[in-house]
Each structure stands twice: as C-alpha cells, then as structure tokens.
Design an enzyme around this catalytic site. Sequence first.
Site, PDB file in Angstrom:
ATOM      1  N   SER A  12       0.826  -1.221   0.000  1.00 34.68           N
ATOM      2  CA  SER A  12       0.000   0.000   0.000  1.00 34.68           C
ATOM      3  C   SER A  12       0.850   1.256   0.000  1.00 34.68           C
ATOM      4  CB  SER A  12      -0.880   0.012   1.254  1.00 34.68           C
ATOM      5  OG  SER A  12      -1.612   1.218   1.330  1.00 34.68           O
ATOM      6  N   TYR A  29      -1.819  -0.453  10.130  1.00 34.74           N
ATOM      7  CA  TYR A  29      -2.035  -0.977   8.778  1.00 34.74           C
ATOM      8  C   TYR A  29      -0.774  -0.774   7.932  1.00 34.74           C
ATOM      9  CZ  TYR A  29      -3.999  -1.244   4.033  1.00 34.74           C
ATOM     10  OH  TYR A  29      -4.232  -1.562   2.718  1.00 34.74           O
TER      11      TYR A  29
HETATM   12  P1  NDP Z   1     -11.621  -5.794  -0.486  1.00 33.37           P
HETATM   13  O1  NDP Z   1     -12.134  -5.675   0.902  1.00 33.37           O
HETATM   14  O2  NDP Z   1     -12.553  -5.600  -1.616  1.00 33.37           O
HETATM   15  O3  NDP Z   1     -10.905  -7.201  -0.675  1.00 33.37           O
HETATM   16  C1  NDP Z   1     -10.199  -7.823   0.346  1.00 33.37           C
HETATM   17  C2  NDP Z   1     -10.099  -9.290   0.021  1.00 33.37           C
HETATM   18  O4  NDP Z   1      -9.342  -9.941   1.056  1.00 33.37           O
HETATM   19  C3  NDP Z   1     -11.461  -9.955  -0.041  1.00 33.37           C
HETATM   20  O5  NDP Z   1     -11.496 -10.783  -1.166  1.00 33.37           O
HETATM   21  C4  NDP Z   1     -11.510 -10.782   1.231  1.00 33.37           C
HETATM   22  O6  NDP Z   1     -12.215 -11.982   0.971  1.00 33.37           O
HETATM   23  C5  NDP Z   1     -10.042 -11.087   1.441  1.00 33.37           C
HETATM   24  N1  NDP Z   1      -9.749 -11.464   2.811  1.00 33.37           N
HETATM   25  C6  NDP Z   1      -9.864 -10.739   3.936  1.00 33.37           C
HETATM   26  N2  NDP Z   1      -9.530 -11.476   5.012  1.00 33.37           N
HETATM   27  C7  NDP Z   1      -9.193 -12.704   4.528  1.00 33.37           C
HETATM   28  C8  NDP Z   1      -8.784 -13.915   5.136  1.00 33.37           C
HETATM   29  N3  NDP Z   1      -8.633 -14.047   6.456  1.00 33.37           N
HETATM   30  N4  NDP Z   1      -8.516 -14.968   4.336  1.00 33.37           N
HETATM   31  C9  NDP Z   1      -8.677 -14.873   3.000  1.00 33.37           C
HETATM   32  N5  NDP Z   1      -9.071 -13.764   2.371  1.00 33.37           N
HETATM   33  C10 NDP Z   1      -9.335 -12.691   3.142  1.00 33.37           C
HETATM   34  O7  NDP Z   1     -10.426  -4.754  -0.563  1.00 33.37           O
HETATM   35  P2  NDP Z   1      -9.271  -4.507  -1.650  1.00 33.37           P
HETATM   36  O8  NDP Z   1      -9.555  -5.200  -2.898  1.00 33.37           O
HETATM   37  O9  NDP Z   1      -9.052  -3.054  -1.653  1.00 33.37           O
HETATM   38  O10 NDP Z   1      -8.035  -5.179  -0.901  1.00 33.37           O
HETATM   39  C11 NDP Z   1      -7.097  -6.011  -1.563  1.00 33.37           C
HETATM   40  C12 NDP Z   1      -5.700  -5.682  -1.066  1.00 33.37           C
HETATM   41  O11 NDP Z   1      -5.358  -4.374  -1.499  1.00 33.37           O
HETATM   42  C13 NDP Z   1      -5.542  -5.667   0.458  1.00 33.37           C
HETATM   43  O12 NDP Z   1      -4.342  -6.290   0.813  1.00 33.37           O
HETATM   44  C14 NDP Z   1      -5.500  -4.186   0.796  1.00 33.37           C
HETATM   45  O13 NDP Z   1      -4.796  -3.944   1.980  1.00 33.37           O
HETATM   46  C15 NDP Z   1      -4.777  -3.663  -0.431  1.00 33.37           C
HETATM   47  N6  NDP Z   1      -4.912  -2.238  -0.669  1.00 33.37           N
HETATM   48  C16 NDP Z   1      -6.127  -1.673  -0.961  1.00 33.37           C
HETATM   49  C17 NDP Z   1      -6.227  -0.316  -1.169  1.00 33.37           C
HETATM   50  C18 NDP Z   1      -7.528   0.359  -1.456  1.00 33.37           C
HETATM   51  O14 NDP Z   1      -7.580   1.607  -1.480  1.00 33.37           O
HETATM   52  N7  NDP Z   1      -8.608  -0.363  -1.719  1.00 33.37           N
HETATM   53  C19 NDP Z   1      -5.061   0.562  -1.101  1.00 33.37           C
HETATM   54  C20 NDP Z   1      -3.828  -0.140  -0.811  1.00 33.37           C
HETATM   55  C21 NDP Z   1      -3.770  -1.474  -0.612  1.00 33.37           C
HETATM   56  P3  NDP Z   1     -13.166 -12.774   1.995  1.00 33.37           P
HETATM   57  O15 NDP Z   1     -13.741 -11.759   2.940  1.00 33.37           O
HETATM   58  O16 NDP Z   1     -14.175 -13.407   1.096  1.00 33.37           O
HETATM   59  O17 NDP Z   1     -12.269 -13.770   2.644  1.00 33.37           O
END
Ligand code: NDP
Length: 246
Positions: free
Chosen positions: A141, A154
């Site tokens: 990030s 975070y």
């Molecule tokens: P979302 O919340 O849309 O996606 C997060 C994903 O992580 C979901 O598919 C969720 O699936 C999965 N997840 C969460 N906990 C678990 C777990 N214990 N086991 C398996 N899967 C898990 O957010 P983003 O798409 O934005 O996030 C994706 C990545 O991008 C993250 O690492 C986030 O930190 C990073 N990021 C996002 C930014 C943003 O502005 N959106 C900026 C910078 C980084 P499920 O709940 O079905 O398990």
Amino acid sequence: MTINGKVVAITGASSGIGAATARHLGSLGAAVVVGARRTDRLDHLVTEIGQAGGSAVATRVDVTSPDDLKSLVALAVERFGRLDVLVGNAGISRIGPMADLDIEGWSAMVDVNVKGILHGIAAALPVFARQGGGHLVTVVSTSGLKIVPTQAVYAGTKNAVRTLLEGLRQESTAGALRTTSISPGYIRTELIDNAADDPAVREQAQRNMADLGIDATAVARAIAFAIDQPEDVEIGDLTIRPTRQG
Ligand code: NDP
C-alpha cells in the site's frame, strides 16, 4: 512464457483488487486459481471468467490458515500442472488512532496482512523450488510509503511485507524466484467498509475514497505488467495511485 498460459493463484479474490485481477489475467489467457472465504462470490467469479473464455477454479481460503494456502497451491498443481505466480492480495484494514488501543484490530491485521503472506510463501516456495522458478506478487500500500494518522498499524503490516519480500529476493538472486510489491493508493473497493467502528473515522475514509478512489482494474493492469515480463526481468516495486492523491 508471458501471461498467456501462466498459472496464477490469487488470494482475496472474492472482491475488489483480487477479483479485478483474476478477471483481467483470465482475459489475457492465464489459468487463475482464486481463493477467499466468501465462496459464493468465488463461484460467481469462476463462472464469469469461464463464460468470457478463460480458465479458473476456486477454493475456500482463509489466509490465517497455513493449510488453506497449501490447498490453494495444491489445487493449482493438480488442475493446471504447476504454479507460476502467487498473488498475495488478501488484506484487511482497521483505521483509528493508536491511542484507541484496538488490540483486536491490530492482531487481525498482523494475522491477515503479514502472517497470511508468510503462509503463502511457505506454501509456494517448495513448488517454485521443484519447478526451478516462480513469482511472488504482494499487494502492499501507499500507506506504507506515506504514514498518515489513523493508519500506522495498517501501514506497518504493509511495510513488514515489503521487508519480507526484499529479504526473500536477496536470498534468491541465484535462483529463478521473482518478487514484486504492488503499492496501490485509493482504490474503490470494499476495504474500508468495516475499517472503523467510529462513524466519524469511517465516514472520513469513505469521503476520501469517494473523492479520490480509482477503479481496481488499474491495479489489475499493473499486476499483469509485472507478470508479463521475460524470465530475466523482475519488476520490484510498482505504485498505482489516483493522480490527485497527496
Ligand atoms: P476488499 O475488501 O474488496 O478485498 C479484500 C479481500 O481480502 C477480499 O477478497 C476478502 O475476501 C479477502 N480477505 C480478507 N480477510 C481474509 C482472510 N482471512 N482470508 C482470506 N481472504 C481474506 O479490498 P481490496 O480489494 O481493496 O483489498 C485487496 C488488497 O489491497 C488488500 O491487501 C489491501 O490492503 C490492499 N490495498 C487496498 C487499497 C484500497 O484503497 N482499496 C489501497 C492499498 C492497498 P473474503 O472476505 O471473502 O475472505
């Protein structure tokens, strides 16, 4: 081999960046193996990729479980014969001042954002070693590049992952392991929907996202760029943020 024909496993593929990446790589001819906890969403994604002419399979993955990551990697090998790329994308965010002492939220972020990546590394490295190469892509990030109030823990988890990947890279320069850290800025996803109990903090984050956020396909394209390189080229770090982000 570039993207076409590669086998790519993606964690956190049930929404946001992970789902967009699976769709994009699938459209470019990769075989995608998607994992997350919400299997109904994964099943829908697999159908969608298949209907568009791509190849995808899914399995339930909770990245806090080392065995679930092993199963994800095993599914790739079983169904497609190998694993070329693991995209460690699953992540959660809890925002708030450190003085709130959200110990539960801190632990959850360490478990998912840091240990989840370590579990992926542990599952993938033996397969990469057997195959003579592989590629680890992690989604970190811009929070780790510019530390802002309410996001210190975070950001710390994301910078821990950056460090892990650089360490792994230094240990692997003789081999064919490639590592890439992708740093997104504000991307419109579900990430912040449950990021804070305090409505004022959550609403501020949602306002920032509504004002600045760009589509998750921007990150998907960056991941594709990193994967779509000849074997002797490693894209180490990529930052993808809204043009107006400070
Ligand atoms: P979302 O919340 O849309 O996606 C997060 C994903 O992580 C979901 O598919 C969720 O699936 C999965 N997840 C969460 N906990 C678990 C777990 N214990 N086991 C398996 N899967 C898990 O957010 P983003 O798409 O934005 O996030 C994706 C990545 O991008 C993250 O690492 C986030 O930190 C990073 N990021 C996002 C930014 C943003 O502005 N959106 C900026 C910078 C980084 P499920 O709940 O079905 O398990």
